[in-house]
Design a protein around this motif. Structure first.
Motif, short mmCIF file in Angstrom:
data_model
loop_
_atom_site.label_atom_id
_atom_site.label_comp_id
_atom_site.label_asym_id
_atom_site.label_seq_id
_atom_site.Cartn_x
_atom_site.Cartn_y
_atom_site.Cartn_z
N TRP A 57 53.84 64.23 29.71
CA TRP A 57 53.89 64.42 28.32
C TRP A 57 55.24 65.10 28.00
N ALA A 58 56.12 65.50 29.04
CA ALA A 58 57.37 65.80 28.96
C ALA A 58 58.16 64.67 28.82
N GLY A 59 57.84 63.63 29.58
CA GLY A 59 58.78 62.25 29.53
C GLY A 59 58.06 61.74 28.18
N THR A 60 56.95 61.84 27.76
CA THR A 60 56.67 61.02 26.64
C THR A 60 57.31 61.56 25.33
N VAL A 61 57.28 62.87 25.43
CA VAL A 61 58.24 63.55 24.23
C VAL A 61 59.61 63.05 24.15
N ALA A 62 60.32 62.73 25.35
CA ALA A 62 61.37 62.88 25.28
C ALA A 62 61.75 61.37 25.02
N ALA A 63 60.81 60.34 25.25
CA ALA A 63 61.17 59.33 25.10
C ALA A 63 61.08 58.67 23.52
N GLY A 64 60.45 59.57 22.80
CA GLY A 64 60.58 59.42 21.31
C GLY A 64 59.56 58.38 20.84
N ALA A 66 57.07 55.51 19.82
CA ALA A 66 56.67 54.21 20.38
C ALA A 66 55.39 53.83 19.94
N ASP A 67 54.96 52.73 19.80
CA ASP A 67 53.72 51.92 19.52
C ASP A 67 52.73 51.96 20.45
N ALA A 68 53.27 52.03 21.73
CA ALA A 68 52.52 51.80 22.92
C ALA A 68 52.87 52.83 24.05
N ARG A 69 52.03 53.01 24.93
CA ARG A 69 52.24 54.37 25.79
C ARG A 69 53.16 53.54 26.93
N ARG A 70 54.40 54.49 27.17
CA ARG A 70 55.51 54.17 27.93
C ARG A 70 55.14 54.78 29.25
N ASP A 71 55.33 54.04 30.47
CA ASP A 71 54.97 54.42 31.74
C ASP A 71 55.97 55.70 32.20
N VAL A 72 55.22 56.73 32.61
CA VAL A 72 56.25 57.85 33.02
C VAL A 72 55.53 58.13 34.40
N THR A 73 56.52 57.70 35.46
CA THR A 73 56.22 58.11 36.76
C THR A 73 56.24 59.29 37.30
N VAL A 74 55.17 59.88 38.01
CA VAL A 74 55.03 61.14 38.36
C VAL A 74 54.67 61.14 39.78
N PRO A 75 55.55 61.53 40.32
CA PRO A 75 55.40 61.55 42.11
C PRO A 75 54.20 62.78 42.39
N GLU A 76 53.35 62.38 43.29
CA GLU A 76 52.41 63.60 43.74
C GLU A 76 52.99 65.08 44.23
N CYS A 108 56.19 60.64 18.54
CA CYS A 108 55.95 60.14 19.84
C CYS A 108 54.56 59.48 20.06
N TRP A 109 54.56 58.57 21.01
CA TRP A 109 53.18 57.90 21.45
C TRP A 109 52.17 58.95 21.70
N THR A 110 50.98 59.01 21.18
CA THR A 110 50.02 60.05 21.51
C THR A 110 48.61 59.02 21.62
N GLN A 116 42.88 62.57 12.99
CA GLN A 116 43.42 63.53 12.01
C GLN A 116 44.79 64.18 12.58
N SER A 117 45.03 64.20 13.78
CA SER A 117 46.25 64.91 14.45
C SER A 117 47.23 63.95 14.42
N PRO A 118 48.61 64.36 14.00
CA PRO A 118 49.80 63.40 13.85
C PRO A 118 50.13 63.34 15.34
N GLN A 119 50.88 62.03 15.29
CA GLN A 119 51.60 61.72 16.32
C GLN A 119 53.05 62.20 16.54
N THR A 120 53.10 63.61 16.89
CA THR A 120 54.25 64.08 16.98
C THR A 120 54.28 65.06 18.17
N SER A 121 55.43 65.71 18.81
CA SER A 121 55.79 66.56 19.59
C SER A 121 54.90 67.88 19.44
N GLY A 122 54.89 68.43 18.06
CA GLY A 122 54.38 69.39 17.81
C GLY A 122 52.69 69.25 18.23
#
Length: 258
Positions: A57-64, A66-76, A108-110, A116-122
């Motif tokens: 979600w940190a990466g998704t918020v930073a990406a701003g 988007a109409d589709a999900r952007r891959d955010v790679t998270v190492p284990e 941001c993408w969600t 009923q919830s907005p697609q925002t960082s809030g």
């Protein structure tokens, strides 16, 4: 009128519940124990999950926007406890850092785009309060007695769950119905379900639906109990149920995104 917590309060609650989560993990005799409320996961798996969620979600918020999900790679994360807890703390700080940097109104993408919830960082921050709150409960119950959910997180949590996970345009696959949730702290919600989708409204006090909107079932308990029931952490029948309890079973089994 729906009361939504202010953004700084959401950030504080994410931090507090993440700290409580790690405290439970730190005090656990073993990270290999199965989590009773998430039986497919060990406690170590739970830490990996929450850390990964917060980093994505940190990466998704930073990406701003988007109409589709952007891959955010998270190492284990690491396997050893101390290193894993440090990785978890870094995960929380990455999430909080992105939210602080971009504020509550950044688009941001969600995954809840039709709700009923907005697609925002809030809205992301609001949902991440519940992610940390519920998983802190999961960690605490694995080896001891869980803390009661705080009133502010729980009251917002009922509204957030219904608005994000239930309300939307996906058709209800059963006969039209309505259910209500009544928190002993004084807030109530009405969820109407039909082929046109689901819509939640917060009810004024005294909270009762009438006529065509009358609820077929009601669930009453503390806000914390309602949140735990909504997330299937405690059984619905451990709370006070009036009307047809099968409606709550149908709701728990319903996946609007399927």
């Amino acid at each position: 009128m729906t009361e939504i917590l202010e953004f700084p309060v959401l950030l504080r609650l994410i931090d507090e519940r993440s700290v409580a989560f790690r405290a439970a993990v730190a005090s656990a005799p073993s990270l290999d124990a199965q989590v009773p409320t998430c039986p497919e996961w060990t406690l170590r798996d739970l830490v990996q999950h929450l850390g990964g969620v917060q980093r994505r979600w940190a990466g998704t918020v930073a990406a701003g926007p988007a109409d589709a999900r952007r891959d955010v790679t998270v190492p284990e994360g690491p396997q050893e406890r101390a290193a894993l807890l440090a990785w978890s703390a870094e995960s929380t700080e990455q999430l909080l850092g992105a939210l602080r940097e971009f504020g509550p109104d950044r688009g941001c993408w969600t995954w809840w785009g039709g709700s009923q919830s907005p697609q925002t960082s809030g809205a992301v921050a609001r949902h991440q309060v519940q992610e940390a709150t519920v998983h802190a409960y999961d960690a605490q119950i694995t080896f001891g007695a869980p803390e009661p959910l705080s009133d502010e997180a729980a009251l917002d949590g009922v509204d957030e769950f219904l608005s994000t996970c239930c309300a939307g345009t996906d058709p209800w696959p059963h006969e039209p119905a309505a259910v209500e949730y009544h928190a002993t702290e004084g807030r109530s919600w009405h969820l109407a379900l039909s082929a046109d989708g689901a819509r939640v409204t917060e009810l004024p006090a005294p909270a009762t639906g009438t006529g065509e909107d009358a609820a077929g079932a009601t669930l009453r308990g503390t806000a914390g109990e309602l949140v735990l029931a909504l997330y299937a952490r405690i059984p619905v029948n451990s709370l006070k149920v009036d009307g047809d309890p099968r409606l709550f079973d149908l709701l728990l089994a319903w996946d609007p995104s399927a």
